[in-house]
Write an enzyme that holds these catalytic residues in place. Structure first.
Site: not given
Ligand code: BG6
Length: 497
Positions: A195-196, A258
């Site tokens: 989960d990034h 997230h």
């Molecule tokens: C992704 C979603 O996991 O996270 C995207 O699929 C979203 O829709 C993105 O834009 C948001 O990540 P970050 O790191 O740009 O806030």
């Protein structure tokens, strides 16, 4: 380019990952180019990669090692000219990129063909991490093939791990089925569900902030906290991903993964230790204590509006979106957490596309001070954790206004993210942890399933229900304000500094 064992930036010592090969399925994909390669470059630059590190890219397009290296070199150089890219350095350090580039190998192969895996078995020697940077429909088949080819056997002291990207299932039943399927080929400890958001600096710092500060720890309860806001607001629209997004929507795309991970970091009990299982036990317990927010949820969809001063179309006018689409691009929830610590404290979560400002932030709103000494002058303290863009925190304090009268002034103490932090696209520490075998920032099967169980109840309740409109470039639908206002609370306005 020659393969060299003595790179300009060799990693040695305890902060260096063990020798291994990173096998990237989806070598030609967007994630690999935009995030994984920059992350490897940053890790190499910081000396975290050992000389015995290798990358094998797998994809179905015909290519050669040299062709892939050349294409990636061009992409990396392109980032220096693209100030919208997550990775936007002034220049690419030649020695650091050479270190990564000369370790790249390309393997043309179909993800669904057994010969791809037989060939990999011939190429691989020792420890390996299989990174599934592929469409979710390949997760099950690729892991089946890895298992059948013996590529996940951990013999002779080697490790074999699998990193699985999101989306991990689209509801509880599909997530359960996927977990059951992959656990036939690998042990839970071999699976790293990424989960990034957990790679973001502020998020990783939340446990330290909460549990290493006596100033904060005792106040982190419903006795002192009034409510908590978690926001992940984006200004971008669906950006050419409408086919995926139409069947996914903001709830599935952002909440069980997230936003719940941010919620876990903020609300979990102190883990027994920093050991991966202890941390994940504490998170799983928190997820199990979330009460489904049916009736306390709002979904919205952006209409036409303006973003950065230019007109933008509404969601239903985007390419590949159905004219009468009910897919939500915004969701706001009011959640209760059924633990003694959080009795009576609402957790407000919101996320959406085409909002007024890009901001991922957690705001902890404390109760009003007990003393009536200062009348209405004592505003509740608010602690804000900035996740993206930038990192850091700001706490509001009431201080005496200088001068003869006893009056209060609000002051804000800020702590910006450290300039010494590893420059990053958010995948560096996650990749490094996977190489070290530290699963604490990765999702375990029970966490994923628990999160889907909460979200499933909403998915069912929302079936065919209307979505509230909001103009692109706004703070979201009015109904989301009402959700908080009825309890005397309000969202932090998005355009505010
Ligand atoms: C992704 C979603 O996991 O996270 C995207 O699929 C979203 O829709 C993105 O834009 C948001 O990540 P970050 O790191 O740009 O806030």
């Amino acid at each position: 380019m020659q393969d060299s064992e003595t790179p300009a930036t060799p990693g040695t010592g305890p902060s260096v990952a063990p020798a291994c090969t990173l096998v990237v399925f989806g070598a030609k994909g967007d994630l690999t180019q935009r995030l994984l390669m920059p992350a490897l470059y940053n890790l190499a630059g910081a000396g975290h990669l050992p000389a015995g590190f290798r990358v094998v890219g797998v994809d179905h397009n015909e290519n050669t090692d040299a062709g892939w290296r050349e294409a990636l070199t061009e992409t990396m150089q392109g980032f220096t000219r693209d100030d919208t890219a997550e990775f936007h350095p002034d220049r690419i350090d030649e020695a650091t990129w050479r270190f990564v580039c000369e370790r790249l190998r390309y393997h043309t192969g179909d993800f669904d063909a057994p010969e791809t895996y037989r060939a990999l078995d011939g190429i691989l020697d020792g420890s390996a991490i299989f990174y599934l940077a592929v469409s979710a429909r390949f997760f099950g088949p690729v892991i089946d093939h890895l298992g059948a080819a013996g590529l996940l056997d951990e013999t002779d002291g080697r490790f074999r791990r699998v990193v699985v990207e999101k989306p991990f299932g689209s509801d509880l039943a599909s997530a359960r089925a996927l977990n059951a399927r992959i656990l036939k080929s690998a042990r839970e400890e071999q699976i790293f569900r990424i989960d990034h958001f957990l790679g973001k600096e502020t998020v990783q710092g939340i446990l330290a902030l909460r549990f290493a500060n006596r100033l904060i720890e005792p106040a982190w309860t419903g006795e002192h906290i009034d409510f908590i806001e978690i926001t992940a607001a984006e200004t971008i629209g669906v950006e050419g991903r409408a086919r995926f997004y139409e069947t996914t929507g903001a709830l599935r795309d952002m909440v069980p993964n997230h936003l719940f991970q941010l919620l876990c970091m903020i609300a979990m009990e102190a883990p027994a230790s920093l050991d991966a299982e202890a941390v994940r036990d504490a998170k799983a317990a928190l997820i199990a204590a979330i009460r489904p927010p049916v009736g306390d949820a709002v979904r919205g969809q952006y209409g036409a509006g303006r973003e950065d001063g230019r007109p933008v179309p509404g969601y239903r006018d985007e390419a590949d979106v159905a004219a009468g689409s009910l897919t939500e691009t915004y969701v706001a929830l009011s959640l209760a957490i059924d633990t003694p610590r959080w009795q009576g404290v609402p957790f407000y979560l919101r996320t959406g596309k085409r909002l007024a400002r890009r901001r991922t932030e957690i705001a902890i709103h404390f109760k009003r001070p007990h003393a009536e000494l200062f009348g209405v002058g004592a505003a509740p303290n608010v602690l804000r954790l900035f996740v993206d863009p930038g990192s850091g925190l700001a706490g509001s304090l009431n201080v005496k206004r200088p001068g003869p009268a006893m009056a209060l002034d609000p002051a804000v103490a800020t702590l910006n993210g450290s300039a010494d932090a590893l420059p990053g696209v958010g995948y560096e520490s996650l990749l490094f942890d996977a190489m070290k075998g530290d699963g604490s920032l990765f999702q375990r099967a029970d966490m994923i399933e628990g999160a889907w169980a909460v979200v499933d109840s909403l998915i069912a309740a929302w079936k065919d229900a209307p979505v509230a409109d909001y103009p692109a470039g706004s703070d979201g639908p009015v109904a989301a304000d009402t959700l908080l206002n009825r309890r005397g609370h309000a969202w932090t306005p998005l355009p505010a500094e």
